[in-house]
Design an enzyme around this catalytic site. Structure first.
Site, mmCIF file in Angstrom:
data_model
loop_
_atom_site.group_PDB
_atom_site.id
_atom_site.type_symbol
_atom_site.label_atom_id
_atom_site.label_comp_id
_atom_site.label_asym_id
_atom_site.label_seq_id
_atom_site.Cartn_x
_atom_site.Cartn_y
_atom_site.Cartn_z
ATOM 1 N N TYR A 56 0.855 -1.181 0.000
ATOM 2 C CA TYR A 56 0.000 0.000 0.000
ATOM 3 C C TYR A 56 0.896 1.239 0.000
ATOM 4 O O TYR A 56 1.491 1.592 1.019
ATOM 5 C CB TYR A 56 -0.896 0.040 1.230
ATOM 6 C CG TYR A 56 -1.954 -1.042 1.316
ATOM 7 C CD1 TYR A 56 -2.285 -1.813 0.214
ATOM 8 C CD2 TYR A 56 -2.626 -1.280 2.507
ATOM 9 C CE1 TYR A 56 -3.259 -2.795 0.291
ATOM 10 C CE2 TYR A 56 -3.609 -2.258 2.597
ATOM 11 C CZ TYR A 56 -3.910 -3.011 1.490
ATOM 12 O OH TYR A 56 -4.887 -3.982 1.579
ATOM 13 N N LEU A 206 -18.644 -1.071 1.812
ATOM 14 C CA LEU A 206 -19.371 0.000 1.125
ATOM 15 C C LEU A 206 -19.026 0.019 -0.360
ATOM 16 O O LEU A 206 -19.282 1.012 -1.053
ATOM 17 C CB LEU A 206 -19.064 1.357 1.762
ATOM 18 C CG LEU A 206 -19.502 1.502 3.220
ATOM 19 C CD1 LEU A 206 -19.092 2.862 3.768
ATOM 20 C CD2 LEU A 206 -21.010 1.306 3.351
ATOM 21 N N ARG A 208 -16.250 0.322 -1.918
ATOM 22 C CA ARG A 208 -15.333 1.423 -2.250
ATOM 23 C C ARG A 208 -16.057 2.761 -2.389
ATOM 24 O O ARG A 208 -15.711 3.579 -3.228
ATOM 25 C CB ARG A 208 -14.539 1.087 -3.507
ATOM 26 C CG ARG A 208 -13.695 -0.164 -3.340
ATOM 27 C CD ARG A 208 -13.136 -0.679 -4.644
ATOM 28 N NE ARG A 208 -12.341 -1.871 -4.392
ATOM 29 C CZ ARG A 208 -12.835 -3.108 -4.270
ATOM 30 N NH1 ARG A 208 -14.131 -3.293 -4.380
ATOM 31 N NH2 ARG A 208 -12.045 -4.136 -4.021
ATOM 32 N N GLY A 209 -17.057 2.928 -1.560
ATOM 33 C CA GLY A 209 -17.822 4.171 -1.540
ATOM 34 C C GLY A 209 -19.045 4.166 -2.424
ATOM 35 O O GLY A 209 -19.894 5.057 -2.316
ATOM 36 N N SER A 212 -22.117 3.949 -0.324
ATOM 37 C CA SER A 212 -22.001 4.721 0.919
ATOM 38 C C SER A 212 -23.075 5.787 1.049
ATOM 39 O O SER A 212 -23.294 6.335 2.142
ATOM 40 C CB SER A 212 -20.623 5.401 0.980
ATOM 41 O OG SER A 212 -20.536 6.407 -0.032
#
Length: 331
Positions: A56, A206, A208-209, A212
């Site tokens: 990451y 979610l 990746r949004g 959301s």
């Protein structure tokens, strides 16, 4: 904070974990001070499980997490670390390396970046097709004996691989995408994990949004954002998927909660052996996610949610064709 136990291994963790990837990579620009403040807020709220990976931001995320944890008691949090993904200096993906020597080398660097003597859960990010899973797990078993690792975890592995890994060392958890619109694990993977006593740490709760309640067609992304190329965020797929979110919004508003809170609460309701990882990059998003812990969904609530968004309702794969090909869990 509420707590759960991962599988049969008596590893007690907070009912929500914090996924730290987005603080360094994959979702565009980040703010270092807010990222650290969010980690601190999560710990102060009782979240004990922090998830990161050595790839990451090519080590950036581990260094960020290590900095944020400075001065905290080591037994007050659990570190979940992924390894094996290979990347070039431009961030490009080069494959996976889970040879025993690579396993141990990767951990040596992770320990230094995280400023710790051990990690609580160590897991290959994906199956290395060139290395038997028994060899990879055998190297982690050595690290467990030496005290550098406490537990074995897996990520995006299929049923056969999970069983083979568990024959070498108990698997405390499988980290895998699981949400209202990503329910593939329910057919075979989740029952297998429950049979073996392996918990689930669910990422992408979610999507990746996408679900959301904060995403819109007008929202812009940059080249560093995974969603720029994600099939579910493209064209007609996005229109279809946001229409599903509108249905979820109606249910959320009727309960007086946010869309994100309802989506997270649905994952929490799927079993006491499932721990959602929320990828909050700000304190405000973290606060919203924590509110899901106060939502108790009845049988009728769950039925209404699944009528609105039945299994398989999403349009588009969760990764590109290349990304999907790397998932042992999808074979």
């Amino acid at each position: 904070m509420k707590f759960r136990t991962l599988g049969k291994h008596n590893l007690h963790v907070s009912a929500l974990g914090l996924g730290c990837m987005g603080m360094s990579d994959m979702y565009g620009a980040t703010e270092r001070s807010e990222s650290i403040a969010t980690i601190h807020a999560a710990l102060d709220a009782g979240i004990s499980l922090l998830d990161t990976g050595d790839f990451y931001g090519m080590g950036h995320n581990e260094m960020l997490v290590g900095e944020a944890l400075a001065g905290r008691l080591r037994d007050s949090y659990l570190l979940s670390v992924k390894f094996g993904a290979q990347r070039g200096p431009g961030g490009e993906w080069l494959g996976y390396d889970a040879r025993p020597s690579a396993v141990k080398t990767a951990l040596a660097y992770s320990l230094r970046r995280l400023r710790t003597d051990y990690v609580d859960i160590y897991r290959p990010a994906r199956l290395d097709p060139n290395v038997p899973i028994e060899d990879t797990v055998g190297a982690i078993a050595d690290l467990v004996k030496e005290g550098y690792v406490r537990h074995l975890g897996l990520s995006e592995m299929g049923v056969d691989t999970i069983r083979r890994a568990a024959s070498v060392l108990p698997v405390v958890d499988l980290q895998i995408e699981y949400s209202l619109i990503s329910r593939g694990i329910e057919q075979a993977i989740l029952p297998t994990c429950r049979e073996l006593g392996t918990g689930i740490t669910a990422y992408g709760v979610l999507s990746r949004g996408l679900i959301s309640g904060h995403w819109s067609k007008e929202r812009s992304t940059d080249a560093r954002d995974f969603r720029t190329h994600s099939p579910r965020f493209q064209g007609d797929n996005l229109d279809h998927n946001l229409a599903l979110v509108d249905l979820l919004r109606e249910l959320a508003e009727a309960r007086g909660v946010s869309v994100a809170q309802l989506a997270i609460a649905w994952v929490l309701a799927r079993g006491e052996d499932i721990v959602p990882l929320v990828g909050a990059r700000s304190r405000s998003r973290l606060t919203e996610a924590l509110g899901a812990l106060d939502i108790n969904l009845s049988t009728e609530d769950l039925a209404a949610i699944e009528r609105a968004i039945p299994s398989g309702a999403a349009a588009g794969d969760r990764y590109s064709a290349q990304g999907m090909a790397s998932l042992d869990s999808e074979r």
